[in-house]
Design a protein around this motif. Sequence first.
Motif, PDB file in Angstrom:
ATOM      1  N   UNK A 297     -77.195 -45.236  20.359  1.00 44.84           N
ATOM      2  CA  UNK A 297     -78.590 -45.646  20.245  1.00 44.84           C
ATOM      3  C   UNK A 297     -78.652 -47.077  19.703  1.00 44.84           C
ATOM      4  N   UNK A 298     -79.422 -47.914  20.344  1.00 49.57           N
ATOM      5  CA  UNK A 298     -79.561 -49.303  19.923  1.00 49.57           C
ATOM      6  C   UNK A 298     -80.626 -49.438  18.841  1.00 49.57           C
ATOM      7  N   UNK A 299     -80.316 -50.262  17.860  1.00 49.02           N
ATOM      8  CA  UNK A 299     -81.304 -50.617  16.835  1.00 49.02           C
ATOM      9  C   UNK A 299     -81.550 -52.115  16.959  1.00 49.02           C
ATOM     10  N   UNK A 300     -82.037 -52.531  18.078  1.00 48.76           N
ATOM     11  CA  UNK A 300     -82.195 -53.948  18.404  1.00 48.76           C
ATOM     12  C   UNK A 300     -82.676 -54.752  17.214  1.00 48.76           C
ATOM     13  N   UNK A 301     -82.011 -55.890  17.020  1.00 48.90           N
ATOM     14  CA  UNK A 301     -82.343 -56.757  15.900  1.00 48.90           C
ATOM     15  C   UNK A 301     -83.504 -57.674  16.231  1.00 48.90           C
ATOM     16  N   UNK A 302     -83.930 -57.680  17.477  1.00 50.27           N
ATOM     17  CA  UNK A 302     -84.910 -58.667  17.890  1.00 50.27           C
ATOM     18  C   UNK A 302     -85.875 -58.077  18.905  1.00 50.27           C
ATOM     19  N   UNK A 303     -87.076 -58.614  18.909  1.00 46.53           N
ATOM     20  CA  UNK A 303     -88.046 -58.222  19.936  1.00 46.53           C
ATOM     21  C   UNK A 303     -88.126 -59.291  21.013  1.00 46.53           C
ATOM     22  N   UNK A 304     -87.168 -60.186  21.030  1.00 44.58           N
ATOM     23  CA  UNK A 304     -87.110 -61.221  22.058  1.00 44.58           C
ATOM     24  C   UNK A 304     -86.662 -60.595  23.374  1.00 44.58           C
ATOM     25  N   UNK A 305     -87.016 -61.222  24.498  1.00 43.70           N
ATOM     26  CA  UNK A 305     -86.483 -60.732  25.774  1.00 43.70           C
ATOM     27  C   UNK A 305     -84.954 -60.758  25.726  1.00 43.70           C
ATOM     28  N   UNK A 306     -84.346 -59.733  26.279  1.00 47.02           N
ATOM     29  CA  UNK A 306     -82.892 -59.620  26.243  1.00 47.02           C
ATOM     30  C   UNK A 306     -82.287 -60.034  27.577  1.00 47.02           C
ATOM     31  N   UNK A 307     -81.218 -60.833  27.523  1.00 48.71           N
ATOM     32  CA  UNK A 307     -80.450 -61.173  28.712  1.00 48.71           C
ATOM     33  C   UNK A 307     -79.100 -60.490  28.607  1.00 48.71           C
ATOM     34  N   UNK A 308     -78.441 -60.349  29.752  1.00 51.28           N
ATOM     35  CA  UNK A 308     -77.153 -59.661  29.818  1.00 51.28           C
ATOM     36  C   UNK A 308     -76.156 -60.530  30.570  1.00 51.28           C
ATOM     37  N   UNK A 309     -74.914 -60.065  30.618  1.00 55.72           N
ATOM     38  CA  UNK A 309     -73.921 -60.765  31.431  1.00 55.72           C
ATOM     39  C   UNK A 309     -74.425 -60.930  32.863  1.00 55.72           C
ATOM     40  N   UNK A 310     -75.093 -59.908  33.375  1.00 54.80           N
ATOM     41  CA  UNK A 310     -75.572 -59.931  34.762  1.00 54.80           C
ATOM     42  C   UNK A 310     -76.770 -60.839  34.981  1.00 54.80           C
ATOM     43  N   UNK A 311     -77.612 -61.017  33.970  1.00 51.08           N
ATOM     44  CA  UNK A 311     -78.840 -61.807  34.155  1.00 51.08           C
ATOM     45  C   UNK A 311     -78.762 -63.203  33.552  1.00 51.08           C
ATOM     46  N   UNK A 312     -77.678 -63.516  32.838  1.00 47.35           N
ATOM     47  CA  UNK A 312     -77.581 -64.773  32.109  1.00 47.35           C
ATOM     48  C   UNK A 312     -77.743 -65.999  33.006  1.00 47.35           C
ATOM     49  N   UNK A 313     -77.066 -66.019  34.118  1.00 44.15           N
ATOM     50  CA  UNK A 313     -77.151 -67.187  35.003  1.00 44.15           C
ATOM     51  C   UNK A 313     -78.585 -67.433  35.462  1.00 44.15           C
ATOM     52  N   UNK A 314     -79.245 -66.401  35.920  1.00 43.66           N
ATOM     53  CA  UNK A 314     -80.615 -66.548  36.415  1.00 43.66           C
ATOM     54  C   UNK A 314     -81.604 -66.864  35.292  1.00 43.66           C
ATOM     55  N   UNK A 315     -81.528 -66.133  34.194  1.00 45.18           N
ATOM     56  CA  UNK A 315     -82.513 -66.253  33.113  1.00 45.18           C
ATOM     57  C   UNK A 315     -82.304 -67.468  32.213  1.00 45.18           C
ATOM     58  N   UNK A 316     -81.059 -67.920  32.095  1.00 46.33           N
ATOM     59  CA  UNK A 316     -80.759 -69.027  31.181  1.00 46.33           C
ATOM     60  C   UNK A 316     -80.344 -70.283  31.935  1.00 46.33           C
ATOM     61  N   UNK A 317     -79.288 -70.185  32.718  1.00 45.20           N
ATOM     62  CA  UNK A 317     -78.719 -71.380  33.342  1.00 45.20           C
ATOM     63  C   UNK A 317     -79.613 -71.986  34.415  1.00 45.20           C
TER      64      UNK A 317
END
Length: 113
Positions: A1-21
């Motif tokens: 179970x995740x206890x996310x430290x943030x309410x920011x949108x989350x990116x992943x290895x799979x979405x990093x290029x599109x969402x960030x780069x």
Amino acid sequence: MSTRTSHLPEVTDDTFEEEVLRCDVPVLVDFTADWCPPCRMVAPVLAHIAAEREGTLKVVSLDVDRNPATQAAYSVLSMPTLVLFRNGEPTRSVVGAHPERRLVEALGLEETR
């Protein structure tokens, strides 16, 4: 179970290029982990920065435990590590939890208001 430290949108290895780069605005990436107390401390500061700069700066989180490829690609060894990307390139970074003013100055975010 995740206890996310943030309410920011989350990116992943799979979405990093599109969402960030490939993003048209600068992107501040919070490399974080659920087990990291300083990450929880900096989360509200990052949420405030994101709200104040909506439309001129994108702020996202990346859980290093669930996304080891991106963590390794940017040699992130300590959490939290904050990396500012402009035009797909990392331009500045800060390690650790700091007050908002210090983060804004260290990351050069003054012009993203």
